[in-house]
Design a protein around this motif. Structure first.
Motif, mmCIF file in Angstrom:
data_model
loop_
_atom_site.group_PDB
_atom_site.id
_atom_site.type_symbol
_atom_site.label_atom_id
_atom_site.label_comp_id
_atom_site.label_asym_id
_atom_site.label_seq_id
_atom_site.Cartn_x
_atom_site.Cartn_y
_atom_site.Cartn_z
ATOM 1 N N LYS A 279 0.858 -1.200 0.000
ATOM 2 C CA LYS A 279 0.000 0.000 0.000
ATOM 3 C C LYS A 279 0.886 1.239 0.000
ATOM 4 O O LYS A 279 1.166 1.802 1.051
ATOM 5 N N LEU A 280 1.299 1.639 -1.175
ATOM 6 C CA LEU A 280 2.225 2.755 -1.290
ATOM 7 C C LEU A 280 1.475 4.039 -1.626
ATOM 8 O O LEU A 280 0.602 4.051 -2.493
ATOM 9 N N GLN A 281 1.809 5.102 -0.891
ATOM 10 C CA GLN A 281 1.215 6.411 -1.152
ATOM 11 C C GLN A 281 2.322 7.429 -1.320
ATOM 12 O O GLN A 281 3.166 7.598 -0.426
ATOM 13 N N LEU A 282 2.334 8.112 -2.452
ATOM 14 C CA LEU A 282 3.363 9.121 -2.671
ATOM 15 C C LEU A 282 3.284 10.205 -1.601
ATOM 16 O O LEU A 282 2.196 10.593 -1.171
ATOM 17 N N LEU A 283 4.448 10.703 -1.185
ATOM 18 C CA LEU A 283 4.500 11.739 -0.156
ATOM 19 C C LEU A 283 3.915 13.051 -0.678
ATOM 20 O O LEU A 283 3.210 13.756 0.022
ATOM 21 N N THR A 284 4.216 13.373 -1.920
ATOM 22 C CA THR A 284 3.799 14.655 -2.482
ATOM 23 C C THR A 284 3.699 14.551 -3.997
ATOM 24 O O THR A 284 4.317 13.676 -4.613
ATOM 25 N N LYS A 285 2.914 15.453 -4.594
ATOM 26 C CA LYS A 285 2.836 15.522 -6.062
ATOM 27 C C LYS A 285 3.956 16.393 -6.618
ATOM 28 O O LYS A 285 4.177 16.449 -7.822
#
Length: 310
Positions: free
Chosen positions: A290-296
């Motif tokens: 379950k990976l979520q990018l820190l920032t766009k």
């Protein structure tokens, strides 16, 4: 004993032994992490509703006291006055109590009151702090050495290991960590990176290494410029393994070191030359499910790889 209670006790016992082992070996950062994580689990159980727990109210009070002792030991390890406070031999007296919690009927060996119900946050598990909260914690000037103590004595130097001996036909990997891009880079106190090599199940394949505290901070970058010697020949790394980089910094308000974000590279990305890799939100997901990018924003970890082959 129910299966659930047995499972809890086995897991807690293993975590307890890891903590005291790290403590006795002088691996203080790892010991603090283990103690705080176990304290959190014990406190969570102690605060659970009666119909949701395998333990009686008296047993839960003992669990809460053990959690408090672990927090006291953790605080002692982070204190510059290392001779004072809760000692390792005190902690070791707690292991048989935890192991035999279901039948323990003696007086608790320490005159300690359980901490009041609250959320105990282990490193890497606290809520995301927004930029404004970091501002309140001291802002960009808070990282000066005379403002806050180091994480633990000697931690500023890191725990980097030398390169392994070469073997004919085998490849060794050096990764230079150049810099990491963060919107609030200047506000990070005593930042460092923990490097580990994990298999698909999140099991360590090599010793974990910490970089020294960052060499400098500017604008949106924290600079490290430090070489990490991966402690296994590339050919011996298992299929599906990955190299993880956890960016950590000190939280003066909460008085522990916390993971801010992480990055990783997989085996097919091992090639000589520069590379940039994306940053992900904590907690660190070693299984990469379950990976979520820190920032766009275009902020990355900047690395440079060198391969050594005989």
């Amino acid at each position: 004993m129910s299966e659930a209670a047995r499972s809890h006790l086995q897991r807690w016992g293993a975590s307890f032994r890891k903590g005291t082992d790290f403590d006795s070996w002088g691996q203080l950062v790892e010991a603090i992490d283990e103690y705080q994580i176990l304290a959190r689990h014990l406190q969570k159980e102690a605060q659970s509703q009666p119909n949701n727990s395998e333990f009686t109210e008296d047993q839960k009070k003992i669990l809460a006291k053990i959690a408090t002792c672990l927090e006291l030991r953790s605080a002692a390890l982070q204190s510059t006055q290392s001779q004072e406070g809760f000692k390792l031999e005190d902690v070791k007296k707690l292991e048989p109590i935890l192991k035999n919690i279901l039948t323990y009927n003696k007086e608790f060996p320490f005159d300690i009151q359980p901490v009041p119900p609250r959320k105990i946050l282990a490193p890497g598990e606290e809520e995301d702090l927004e930029f404004e909260e970091d501002d309140e914690e001291g802002g960009a000037g808070a990282g000066s050495p005379d403002t806050f103590p180091a994480r633990v004595p000697g931690a500023n130097e890191g725990t980097l290991l030398p390169r392994l001996p070469s073997e004919p036909g085998m490849t060794l990997l050096t990764i230079k960590i150049e810099k990491i891009g963060l919107k609030d880079a200047g506000q990070c106190i005593d930042p460092y990176i923990t490097v580990s090599v994990k298999d698909l199940n999140g099991i360590d394949l090599t010793p974990v290494q910490d970089t020294p505290v960052a060499s400098r901070k500017e604008d949106t970058y924290v600079h490290f410029n430090v070489d990490i010697e991966i402690q296994k020949h590339v050919e011996k790394l298992t299929k599906g393994a990955a190299i993880f980089f956890e960016f950590k910094h000190y939280k003066p308000k909460k008085r522990f070191t916390s993971t801010k974000c992480f990055a990783f590279m997989e085996m097919d990305e091992i090639k000589p030359g520069p590379m940039v890799i994306e940053l992900y939100k904590k907690p660190t997901d070693f299984k990469r499910k379950k990976l979520q990018l820190l920032t766009k924003k275009p902020l990355y970890l900047h690395l440079h790889q060198t391969l050594h082959k005989e």
